[in-house]
Every structure is written in structure tokens, then in C-alpha cells.
Design a protein around this motif. Structure first.
Motif, PDB file in Angstrom:
ATOM      1  N   MET B 325       0.619  -0.867   0.032  1.00  0.00           N
ATOM      2  CA  MET B 325       0.444   0.118  -0.208  1.00  0.00           C
ATOM      3  C   MET B 325       0.755   1.920   0.481  1.00  0.00           C
ATOM      4  O   MET B 325       0.181   2.518  -0.461  1.00  0.00           O
ATOM      5  N   ALA B 326       2.035   1.100   0.817  1.00  0.00           N
ATOM      6  CA  ALA B 326       3.193   1.922   0.670  1.00  0.00           C
ATOM      7  C   ALA B 326       3.394   3.408  -0.573  1.00  0.00           C
ATOM      8  O   ALA B 326       4.364   2.327  -1.065  1.00  0.00           O
ATOM      9  N   ASP B 327       3.823   3.631  -0.292  1.00  0.00           N
ATOM     10  CA  ASP B 327       4.918   4.430  -1.141  1.00  0.00           C
ATOM     11  C   ASP B 327       6.030   5.232  -0.717  1.00  0.00           C
ATOM     12  O   ASP B 327       6.144   5.205   0.218  1.00  0.00           O
ATOM     13  N   ARG B 328       7.098   5.136  -2.061  1.00  0.00           N
ATOM     14  CA  ARG B 328       8.452   5.535  -0.958  1.00  0.00           C
ATOM     15  C   ARG B 328       8.050   6.894  -0.359  1.00  0.00           C
ATOM     16  O   ARG B 328       8.749   7.517   0.617  1.00  0.00           O
ATOM     17  N   GLU B 329       7.127   7.697  -1.038  1.00  0.00           N
ATOM     18  CA  GLU B 329       7.017   8.881  -0.870  1.00  0.00           C
ATOM     19  C   GLU B 329       6.505   9.222   0.736  1.00  0.00           C
ATOM     20  O   GLU B 329       6.884   9.902   1.585  1.00  0.00           O
ATOM     21  N   PHE B 330       5.427   8.432   1.123  1.00  0.00           N
ATOM     22  CA  PHE B 330       4.955   7.989   1.934  1.00  0.00           C
ATOM     23  C   PHE B 330       6.063   7.257   3.602  1.00  0.00           C
ATOM     24  O   PHE B 330       5.853   8.057   4.575  1.00  0.00           O
ATOM     25  N   LEU B 331       6.882   6.995   3.327  1.00  0.00           N
ATOM     26  CA  LEU B 331       7.827   5.922   3.417  1.00  0.00           C
ATOM     27  C   LEU B 331       8.199   7.085   4.081  1.00  0.00           C
ATOM     28  O   LEU B 331       9.253   7.283   5.652  1.00  0.00           O
ATOM     29  N   ARG B 332       9.192   7.955   3.194  1.00  0.00           N
ATOM     30  CA  ARG B 332       9.994   9.042   3.620  1.00  0.00           C
ATOM     31  C   ARG B 332       9.048  10.203   4.672  1.00  0.00           C
ATOM     32  O   ARG B 332       9.640  10.396   5.654  1.00  0.00           O
ATOM     33  N   ALA B 333       8.140  10.237   4.366  1.00  0.00           N
ATOM     34  CA  ALA B 333       7.689  11.479   5.291  1.00  0.00           C
ATOM     35  C   ALA B 333       7.665  10.683   6.020  1.00  0.00           C
ATOM     36  O   ALA B 333       8.259  11.721   7.129  1.00  0.00           O
ATOM     37  N   SER B 334       7.189   9.178   6.734  1.00  0.00           N
ATOM     38  CA  SER B 334       6.762   9.118   8.452  1.00  0.00           C
ATOM     39  C   SER B 334       8.124   9.083   8.770  1.00  0.00           C
ATOM     40  O   SER B 334       7.999   8.951   9.706  1.00  0.00           O
TER      41      SER B 334
END
Lengths: 511, 470, 155
Positions: B325-334
Motif C-alpha cells: 500500500m505504501a509508496d516511497r514518498e509516504f515512507l520517507r515522510a513517515s
């Protein structure tokens, strides 16, 4: 050959002639020669040649003025000694105090004397002022000397406070930080008026005091210079003025009928009006009006040497004894080295400012500037507003009426200050009820200003009720003293972390 | 008056003499020096040496080291510290154990740089400085190792000199302390930065719950064993270290003194690197980074678990379902900015970009994570908050009750959540759930669950929550 | 002699006065002793005058080695190790090694290789310093203690 004989004779009598040129009037073994010595010796001539017997009664003056002078002398001597080792630098100051404390011969003892002597001096100055007030000694012709006395009070507090920073420990650092921000507190007023950007006496005062934004090297040097140079010099000058005026205003105050009360002098007193050939009447030409001693029976005076000097030595030794006893049992405090990152909690000013700090906890301007200025100006004006004659030279004029007003004022003063403080401690103050209230309202309306208003109103009421300005003076002075004492006690013993009220330090929250 | 003069003079004289005596005669160090001379004479080989020993001057001694700002007078009483003959002598006369004085002659380093304490003092109570006003009291012998770390790389001393210090440094890495504490530029922001924790004084720590002597080293030791007992409400996970582990960690903490001014000559070469805050912690791969930073909360990261201490579900960040479900942008931000409303605080400034890339690779494992997943929830109409409220009460409040603090699920009304969570992220989380946590998907694969309108209503309602907080 | 001087001599010698002023002077004198002790510190803030100069084998033969940071030259001859102070005995300048010995830059004193005066205003030769062996085997030179010239520490 005559010249040679003279030369040899001169060499033979050399010690004698040097001594005679030093001491010009023989050994001071008689009252007369001693008086001459007192008159002609630079160091002794601060004394009168004769002193009235009333002035020597210890129950009258309590020797308080002399205690002030004696403790100043002690502070001067120990202060100079401490300067041998003290280094006014933020890096070295604390270390040099440690050295003084731990390894310098008699260093710890000298520092203790310096510290406790300073406290004794402050107490003595305040008590001396009270003595002078309650014996009406500020009355004509001594009005200006009362004012000089107030200057000396301010200088004493200034000296004590400026010395407070020098050890560069936590106590010093935070007390001085508070002090400097009190100096800045006129901003409370200028901010409220919105004129701070144009006219900022508070900021100017703080910058003048610290030389930078916070307490640091600059401030340390400034306090050092104030403490060892500027203030002591001013102190010596004003002490000189004070002593000079005592002499010129006719010595210590005494009642009109002092002579009758004392009775005739003993047989050993030297008659004053003598057949002396050396008496100079030349000074009579510059005497204006009535001389302070005319009509006062000079027969009731005794030679200053030995009577006054014994008294002085006794008071000096008394002061020394108290100071060394304190210094023997208690070490002067030295907390951790100053650390701008760790505030002391509670950070308390020196004890004599804790009464003000109590008011400062409501408004820095009111407690730090407004009220002290008002109090000083008010005290300074007392001799000019109360010109009632009589009552000089007795405690409370020796009159029952004065004593009654004194007790009433003390009761009122205590009740007012305790009541207001208890109210503020129990119920809080304006800010606690109306969080959005502008500071200017609190500046003008806080326990301190309210208390002052009550005291002034009370004394005005006394003036009208008793039809006497002297009694009004007693009222306001007694109230101020009561307020000062109670506020100081509260600030010292009942205020803990975050300036909260605690019945005892053992209830303080541990941090 | 004469009586007063006599009495005061005698009192003053008495106290002057008494203080003179107490300063010059009754001082402990003079007694120690005399006793030492006697001991030395006992051990002397010949009469000449014996006379010499007994004739040693009784005087203050000290080590002066200007560039360390040290004047240490310990040697006034510890007279035998460099004399091998005093090896078995009682304190304070004993020789210094080990050969450490050979490598670090006290003339060049003093005593207090290792032992702490108040070097200026000349009595033991004041030198020990536990109950006097001094910031750094004498360290107990079993903690002195910590001071090696001021100038040396702890790891370099594992085999020689400071095994406990090295162990502490290793434990710090292994136990995942970096997850919350930043040290040397690596770590999270939930806990305190520890770069100069060794310089803290007792006034900077909450001492109220520490029984007995109030010193920083006792505080540290107790705090490792029982964080919440020392700091009530502390978020630090209790780790129940053994006595030895707690000591090692305490030693390591005491050694962390970044910012302390030290002359170049004193600092070992391997330490120069470590002293800079931006230092490179050596080669570290994604796995190491995961172990140091993430494992302490996320565990293996393959199963979501309910963490009793944190009081909420910890998502399984390495679970394929989560990663799909995740994308890199989301992981990086998290990772960098943290997860609003949870204990996941941002690592921004606590790791380098290279670290982040390595960590992402490790998390992804065999999954391929796109930079950005297409978003299907961006173009929803503006919903009705009132309707959203009733849906929320029915479906969400069980876990997300906005009135309660410390609920199982993230606090949706918190300011950080409201600021950081984008509309798209909220919508997607509701629709697809948060794999590995109790947050299930509310939009089924065949059009079951919430409709687009309901999602919009919910979003509108959630956005009203921020204004309800004061 | 005027009439006034017939006044009786003051009875100052009564016991109480004597005791009171005696005690006064005694306590002031005691205080004075305490005060006078203060300017002389019981321990000077300078680094120690004693310092290690290395193992005996490390001292160069027939040439001087300046001990870094200290006013000491050490050397070794057949008789043993010795140390010479580099402080000129005239007015305390620091002498510099010269081909024939040592020269003082301040007032032109000259010393030979063993520190004896050969010219200039110096009243005596350079001080020889006491060399001892520390318990750990290194040699220690004490700048605070001079020994007669020609005193060696036997290797």
C-alpha cells in the motif's frame, strides 16, 4: 668649631628632635594636652575635643552609627586583602574564591568576615536610621545630615549588592540577573505607554549595569569596579560629609534640658572657660546666629580623649567580636559555579532586597523602582515636612502620646502587610482572576502599591487626628519599617520554588 | 565602656586565636602527611632514606595543568600515588592501581579529569563533593572508566582499559536506544539528545524520586533499571538490564561530554572523529540501521502487535501487505517527519539521506515500492461534517474516541496529525486500512463498505476536530 | 605653666583601663598577624618545579638537551647525568646555548659549557639542579633545589 659642636649635638638629639617635630605638644598625659592632640592631629581631629555626656550614654545612641563605621572599616580592610587573590574574570573568579576558601592563609576567615560584616553593616545602617528617627534627631539643624544618611544607606545596599556577583557562583549569578532586570523594569511603564522604542530608561539602565545583554564578563568587571572603586570612594566621601555635619550641627542630638537631667559633672571634668592664653577668638567672627552650644552648659562635656575614644574602641571591638564569632562558626556561602543554563529555583536576591522581591513578584517596576524611590523620597522629605520643635533627644520624645501612636502604627502596619500578603497568598492577585489583564493595571494596583497607599493614608489620618506632623512621621516610618520587616521575612523564610508560599523549606518540592 | 571594651576584645581575641588554630593546627591533611612520612620511614631501606622520609616538609601539594584548567590538590593527602612501595598501603596513602599514571602522568592531566570531584579542596568531604556545592562529585571507583571516553573512542578500549565503557557503547547500539535518542547525529527525537549528557549536573535531572545520595551517576543507574520510578510518566521503555548492564550504560552516558573544551594534546586521534556531532558512525547497512532505530518498537516488523507499554498497535512495517500500500514518498515522510498522533517521532536530522535510502531498501526487501502510487481519492466532493460525525461515532470512535487521551489508535484531533496528514492520506488509510494494525480497510474490493460520499463526509468531520481542541 | 596644667594627671593606670586597652591591642595584633599571613600563599599556583626528564639512557652524551617547557638543560658525561638551570644568575633572563657554553642576551653574561662564569656581570655560575630517580625509573629534575656544581647522578 661652634658649627661642628652644634652638628654633633644635633646628631645626638636626632631621635628626640624628630619625635618632637612629629608630636608638637608633649606627651598627651593631661586632659589639656590630649585635647590639644585631638585638635591638631589629622587623624584624631575628626573628634571634637570635648564631648557631651549625653552623647556617651549608650542607651541613647546604642552605638549604632559607630557599628556602621566599624563594620565599614572591617570590610575595607578585609576587602583589600581579598583583592590580592580575587580575579574578576568569569573563568577565574570562582576558582580564585575556591583558592581563598581552601588554601590561602586566613583566606576563608577573611572572606567570612567580609561577608558577615556586610550583613551586619546593612542591619546596623537600618537600625541607626530608626534610632535617629525615633529620637527626632533629624530635626533642625540636622535635616541635611538625615539626607546624607539616606545616601549612605543607598551606598551600603549598592556596595553589598555589587559584591554579591563577584564570587561568580549560582547564587551570585541569578541574584544579579534578577537585579539587572529590575533595573530594566521601567520598561513596564514605557511599554504600556508604547514609547519604549523612543524612550527606554529601563533598557539603558540595564545596559549601563551589565554592559551586555546578560550577566557575563562585562557585567563582572563593572560590578567589580563599582564594588572596589566607585562605591567605596563615594562612601568615604559621604561618610566624611556625614561626620563633618555631625560636628557642625552640634554633635549628637540631645534634649534641651540634657544638663539638668544629667546633673552636675563629676569632679574630674576639666572646666571649659579657662585662662588659657592660646584660646583663639578669631573664629567668633564667622559665627552666624546662635552657636549650637550657646546656652547649653559646656560644663557637662568631658574630654573626647579618653571617654569618646574608649567608647569608640569598645564599639569597634564589639562589632569585631560579633563578626569573628559568626565567621568562626559559619562559612560564607559559595554555591556551584555560575551556569547560565540552570536557573536557581528559587533565585533569591540578598535578604535585604527580599521585601522588594516580594513586591517584584507582582510588578517589577512597582517593587524594583517605583516603591523604593517613593520610600526614599518620602524618607528624605521627613525632616522638611515635620518641623515641629521639641522632643529631640529622647526615644519617642519621652512622651506617652508618641509611644501610643508608635504602638498603634506598628499594629496597623503589621496588620495591613500581613493581611494583604495573606490575601494574595490565599486568593491570588488580579492576574489569577483576569488572565488577560494588562500589566500596567497590576503595576499600579498590587499589594505593594496598595500597602503604600494604606500607610500614607493612615499617616495623613494620624496628622489630622493628633494635630501633629511628628506623630504622622512616626506613623509612616513605623508602618514602613513593619512592612519592610514582614515582607523581608516572608521573602526569606516562606517563599520557595517558583516563588510559591511554603511554611518551611522542608515542604519545598524536591527537584 | 571599659568593661564592654574588655569583654569584646577578649571575645574577639578568643575567636581569632581559635580560627587561627583551626586553620593551621587542626587540619586533616597535616595529620595525613605526618602519618605518610611515618609509613615511608617504615619502608625505608637505609637510615639515610629514613631520615629523609621523616624530614619531608609538611606542605600543600598540587597538580597544576593550565590547559585543562586544573588545579588538583588531591596529592596533598594521596601522597603515595606514584610510589610502588605504597602498593598495599591503606588510603589515602596507597599507590595508584594499574599503570595508568605511566600513560597519563598526573602532572599533565591532574586527577579530576578522570575521577571528578572538587580538586581545589583539601579535605575529603569537600573533595568528594557529594553534599557540598559542586557540580561534579567524585565518581565511585567502578564508574571511573567513563572518563576514558572523554578523550578515547570507547570501542578502541574494549580490550584494554575500559571494557565496561565499550560494553555500554555496544549495549546502547544493540538495545536500540537510537530509536528515540539522538547521539552523534543518529537517532530519533522522542527522547533527549545525549551528546553531552555526561556533563549534566544534578540540577538538570529530576531528583525527587531518587532515594539516598542525589548524584547524576546514581540517577542514571536507577533510571536504567526503572525509568518510570525515577521520572513518572517517562516514555522510556523499561529494559530491565542486569546490574552490570546498567553500570556499563551509566558509564557510557557519563562519558558523553561533547562540547567540553579539551586541549588537542589530550584527545586521542580516534576520538577527534567521534567528537564532531556530524560524525560518520562507520559503515552501516540497512539492516544495522533497522536494528538500531526501528526494532525497539517495531520488532521484526513482519507482524503488527499491540504494544502494552506504548498503549497502541505498532504497524508491521516490513509486512508485504503494508508495503504494497505504501509508496516511497509516504515512507520517507513517515520516517523523517514522524507519524502524527503516535509515539513515532521524526528522524529528521537524526539520519543522513544515504541512511534513509539504505533503510528504505531494507524495509522493502523483495517488494518493489514505487516512488508514488496513483491516488484515487483526490477528487471527492466536499462532504458534510455532520453526517461524517455520525459515521465516526458508529464506526471509528471505539478506537479513536476524540475525547479520550491515550486511546489505542492515533489521536486524530492532535495538532500534529491535523497539520501533517494530507486529505489523500486520510482517505486512503480509511479505505485501505493500515495493514499490521487494528485499522482495517473500510472499503471492500467489490464496492462494499464506505462509498465515496461517506468517505468525503468522514474527512470533513475529521477536519473539524482540530478546531474543537482549545 | 598655665593654671590649667595643674589639673591632676589622668588616672589612666587603673587596672580596668589597662586590661581593656591591653586586650584591645592584643586582639588587634592577633588580627594583624592573620592579615599579614594572607599575602603569602601556602601553595603557589605555578606548575610543579619538579619534573620528569626521561630514562637515564635517553639523556644525550656530551651535548645539552633543553627540557621542553622548562628552564633546564640536561646532559650526560662520563661521571653521570647532570642538569643545569638556564636562568641567568645575574637578573633572571634565560640564557641561550652558544658554541662555547651559554650566553645571556640581557646583560652579556657568558658561561662555559659547565656553567662557570667567563664574562659579564653574573655573580656566579649557572645553578646545577638536583637530579633524582623516581620510583618508576625516570629521572626527575627539581628546579627548586640547587646542588654544588660538579654533582652528578651516577648512571
Amino acid at each position: 668649631m661652634e658649627a661642628w659642636k652644634d652638628y654633633v649635638a644635633s646628631v645626638k638629639t636626632l631621635p628626640r628632635s624628630v619625635w618632637d617635630s612629629l608630636v608638637r605638644h608633649g606627651a598627651p598625659v593631661t586632659d589639656r594636652s590630649r585635647m590639644e592632640t585631638v585638635l591638631q592631629n589629622l587623624f584624631l581631629h575628626i573628634h571634637p575635643t570635648r564631648v557631651h555626656r549625653w552623647s556617651l550614654r549608650w542607651s541613647y545612641s546604642l552605638g549604632l552609627g559607630l557599628i556602621c563605621a566599624a563594620s565599614f572599616l572591617l570590610l575595607l580592610v578585609t576587602g583589600v586583602l581579598l583583592m590580592f587573590y580575587y580575579k574578576p574574570s568569569t573563568v577565574l573568579a570562582y576558582q580564585s574564591i575556591q583558592d581563598i576558601h581552601y588554601v590561602i592563609p586566613s583566606g576563608r576567615f577573611m572572606r567570612n568576615i567580609h561577608r558577615w560584616g556586610a550583613h551586619i553593616m546593612v542591619v546596623a545602617v537600618i537600625l541607626h536610621m530608626a534610632r535617629v528617627f525615633y529620637t527626632s534627631s533629624y530635626k533642625k539643624p540636622r535635616e541635611m545630615n538625615w539626607v546624607f544618611g539616606l545616601v549612605l544607606l543607598v551606598l551600603t545596599l549598592g556596595l553589598s549588592f555589587s559584591g554579591y556577583l563577584l564570587p561568580w557562583d549560582q547564587l551570585a549569578y541569578w541574584a544579579t540577573t534578577i537585579g539587572a532586570n529590575i533595573a530594566q523594569s521601567p520598561r513596564e511603564l514605557t511599554d504600556a505607554l508604547g514609547i519604549t522604542p523612543y524612550f527606554d530608561p529601563g533598557g539603558f539602565q540595564k545596559t549601563l549595569l551589565l554592559g551586555s545583554r546578560s550577566v557575563g564578563e562585562e557585567a563582572l568587571i563593572r560590578f567589580y569596579v563599582l564594588h572596589i572603586m566607585v562605591l567605596p570612594l563615594l562612601m568615604v566621601v559621604f561618610m566624611g560629609l556625614h561626620f563633618w555635619r555631625i560636628r557642625k550641627d552640634g554633635g549628637l542630638s540631645r534634649p534641651e534640658d540634657a544638663d539638668e537631667r544629667l546633673g552636675p559633672p563629676g569632679d574630674d571634668a576639666l572646666p571649659v572657660f579657662t585662662q588659657a592664653q592660646k584660646k583663639s577668638y578669631g573664629l567668633m567672627a564667622v559665627v552666624r546666629g546662635t552657636s549650637p552650644t550657646v546656652g547649653r552648659g559646656p560644663e557637662n562635656t568631658v574630654p573626647a580623649w579618653p571617654h569618646l575614644m574608649t567608647a569608640e574602641a569598645a564599639v569597634f571591638m564589639f562589632t569585631l567580636a560579633i563578626t569573628v564569632a559568626l565567621s568562626f562558626f559559619f562559612d560564607a556561602p559559595l554555591k556551584e559555579m555560575a551556569n547560565p543554563l540552570i536557573p536557581e529555583n528559587p533565585a533569591k536576591a540578598p535578604w535585604y532586597f527580599l521585601g522588594l522581591q516580594e513586591i517584584v513578584s507582582f510588578s517589577a517596576f512597582a517593587g524594583g523602582v517605583l516603591l523604593p524611590m517613593l520610600a526614599l523620597i518620602g524618607l528624605g522629605l521627613i525632616p522638611y515636612l515635620d518641623r515641629e520643635p521639641g522632643g529631640v533627644g529622647y526615644w519617642l520624645g519621652g512622651r506617652d502620646r508618641d509611644k501610643r501612636v508608635f504602638l498603634q502604627s506598628a499594629a496597623f502596619g503589621l496588620a495591613a502587610v500581613i493581611g494583604l500578603e495573606a490575601f494574595a497568598v490565599r486568593f491570588g492577585w488580579l492576574r489569577d482572576w483576569f488572565p488577560g489583564i494588562p500589566q500596567i493595571v497590576i503595576t499600579l494596583f498590587n499589594p505593594g502599591t496598595l500597602l503604600t497607599f494604606l500607610y500614607v493614608a493612615y499617616s495623613v489620618w494620624i496628622i489630622r487626628r493628633e494635630n501633629s506632623t511628628r506623630l504622622g512621621g512616626i506613623a509612616i516610618f513605623t508602618c514602613l519599617l513593619a512592612g519592610f520587616i514582614i515582607l523581608t521575612l516572608i521573602g526569606t523564610y516562606f517563599r520557595g520554588p517558583n516563588w510559591g508560599f511554603y511554611w518551611s523549606p522542608s515542604h519545598w518540592p524536591v527537584h | 565602656m571599659k568593661k564592654l571594651l574588655l569583654a569584646s576584645s577578649l571575645v574577639a581575641l578568643g575567636f581569632l586565636v581559635a580560627s587561627g588554630l583551626s586553620e593551621n593546627v587542626f587540619v586533616s591533611w597535616k595529620g595525613y602527611q605526618k602519618e605518610y612520612a611515618r609509613l615511608l620511614a617504615e619502608r625505608a631501606e637505609d637510615p639515610a632514606r629514613k631520615r629523609e622520609a621523616l624530614a619531608t616538609a609538611v606542605e600543600l601539594r598540587q597538580f597544576v595543568v593550565p590547559d585543562l584548567h586544573v588545579i588538583d590538590r588531591c596529592v596533598t593527602c594521596h601522597l603515595g600515588l606514584d610510589d610502588p612501595r605504597m602498593a598495599g598501603a591503606p588510603n589515602p596513602y596507597a599507590a595508584h592501581p594499574g599503570n595508568i599514571l605511566k600513560i597519563h602522568p598526573p602532572e599533565k592531566f591532574g586527577c579530576t579529569i578522570c575521577h571528578r570531584g572538587q580538586g581545589a579542596a583539601v579535605s575529603f568531604r569537600e573533595a568528594k563533593a557529594v553534599d557540598v556545592y559542586w557540580d561534579y562529585p567524585l565518581l565511585p571507583p567502578n564508574l571511573v572508566e567513563s572518563s576514558c571516553g572523554i578523550c578515547h573512542d570507547p570501542m578502541a578500549l574494549a580490550e584494554r582499559g575500559a571494557p565496561a565503557l565499550a560494553r555500554g557503547a555496544r549495549l546502547f547500539e544493540e538495545k536500540g536506544c537510537h530509536g528515540c535518542h539522538r547521539l552523534g547525529g543518529l537517532g530519533g527525537s522522542l527522547g533527549a539528545e545525549l551528546d553531552s549528557v555526561g556533563l549534566k549536573t544534578k540540577h538538570q535531572l529530576v531528583m525527587a524520586n531518587l532515594p539516598g545520595e542525589r548524584t547524576t551517576y546514581r540517577w542514571l543507574d536507577r533510571h536504567f533499571k526503572d525509568p518510570q520510578g525515577i521520572v513518572p510518566g517517562s516514555l522510556m521503555k523499561p529494559d530491565y538490564p542486569t546490574e552490570e548492564e546498567a553500570r556499563a550504560l551509566t558509564i557510557y552516558m557519563l562519558s558523553l561530554q561533547a562540547g567540553r573544551e579539551l586541549p588537542d594534546r589530550a584527545v586521542a586521534r580516534d576520538r577527534h572523529r567521534l567528537l564532531s556531532l556530524e560524525h560518520d558512525q562507520g559503515e552501516r547497512d540497512g539492516r544495522t540501521l533497522y536494528d538500531r532505530l526501528c526494532r525497539v518498537c517495531h520488532g521484526e516488523g513482519t507482524f503488527g502487535t499491540y504494544d502494552k507499554f506504548l498503549g497502541r498497535f505498532v504497524p508491521a512495517i516490513r509486512n508485504p501487505a503494508f508495503l504494497r500500500m505504501a509508496d516511497r514518498e509516504f515512507l520517507r515522510a513517515s520516517i523523517m517527519r514522524g507519524r502524527p498522533g503516535t509515539q513515532m517521532a521524526g528522524f529528521d536530522g537524526g539520519m543522513t539521506d544515504a541512511d534513509l535510502a539504505k533503510l528504505l531498501e531494507y524495509l522493502a526487501g523483495s517488494e518493489r515500492i514505487p516512488e508514488r502510487r496513483p491516488d484515487s481519492y483526490e477528487k471527492l466532493p466536499v462532504g458534510d461534517a455532520k453526517r461524517g460525525g455520525s459515521i465516526f461515532a458508529r464506526q471509528c470512535a471505539g478506537c479513536h474516541d476524540p475525547g479520550e487521551k491515550g486511546q489505542v489508535a492515533p489521536t486524530l484531533s492532535s495538532r500534529s496529525f491535523q497539520e501533517k496528514a494530507s486529505d489523500a492520506m486520510i482517505l486512503r488509510t480509511i479505505a485501505e486500512g493500515r495493514p499490521g494494525t487494528a485499522m482495517v480497510a473500510f472499503v471492500g474490493p467489490e464496492g462494499t463498505g464506505f462509498t465515496g460520499g461517506e468517505l468525503a463526509d468522514l474527512l470533513a468531520y475529521l477536519r473539524t476536530l482540530s478546531s474543537r481542541r482549545r | 605653666m598655665s593654671a590649667d596644667d595643674r589639673v591632676k594627671e589622668v588616672g589612666r593606670r587603673d587596672l580596668l583601663s589597662l586590661a581593656a586597652w591591653g586586650a584591645f591591642c592584643a586582639s588587634l595584633a592577633t588580627a594583624m598577624i592573620g592579615m599579614l599571613r594572607l599575602p603569602k600563599p601556602s601553595v603557589l599556583p605555578d606548575p610543579s618545579l619538579k619534573g620528569k626528564v626521561g630514562l637515564p639512557g635517553a639523556i644525550p652524551e656530551e651535548e645539552y638537551r633543553k627540557v621542553p617547557g622548562r628552564n633546564v638543560f640536561v646532559s650526560r658525561s662520563e661521571q653521570g647525568v647532570f642538569a643545569i638551570s638556564s636562568v641567568c644568575t645575574h637578573l633572571g633572563c634565560v640564557v641561550a646555548p652558544a658554541p662555547a657554553g651559554f650566553n645571556c642576551p640581557c646583560h652579556g653574561s657568558r658561561f662555559d659549557a659547565m656553567g662557570r662564569v667567563v664574562g659579564g656581570p653574573a655573580p656566579r655560575g649557572l645553578d646545577w639542579l638536583k637530579v633524582t630517580k623516581a620510583p618508576d625509573g625516570e629521572l626527575v629534575v627539581d628546579e627548586g633545589e640547587t646542588v654544588p656544581p660538579g654533582t652528578y647522578w651516577k648512571v
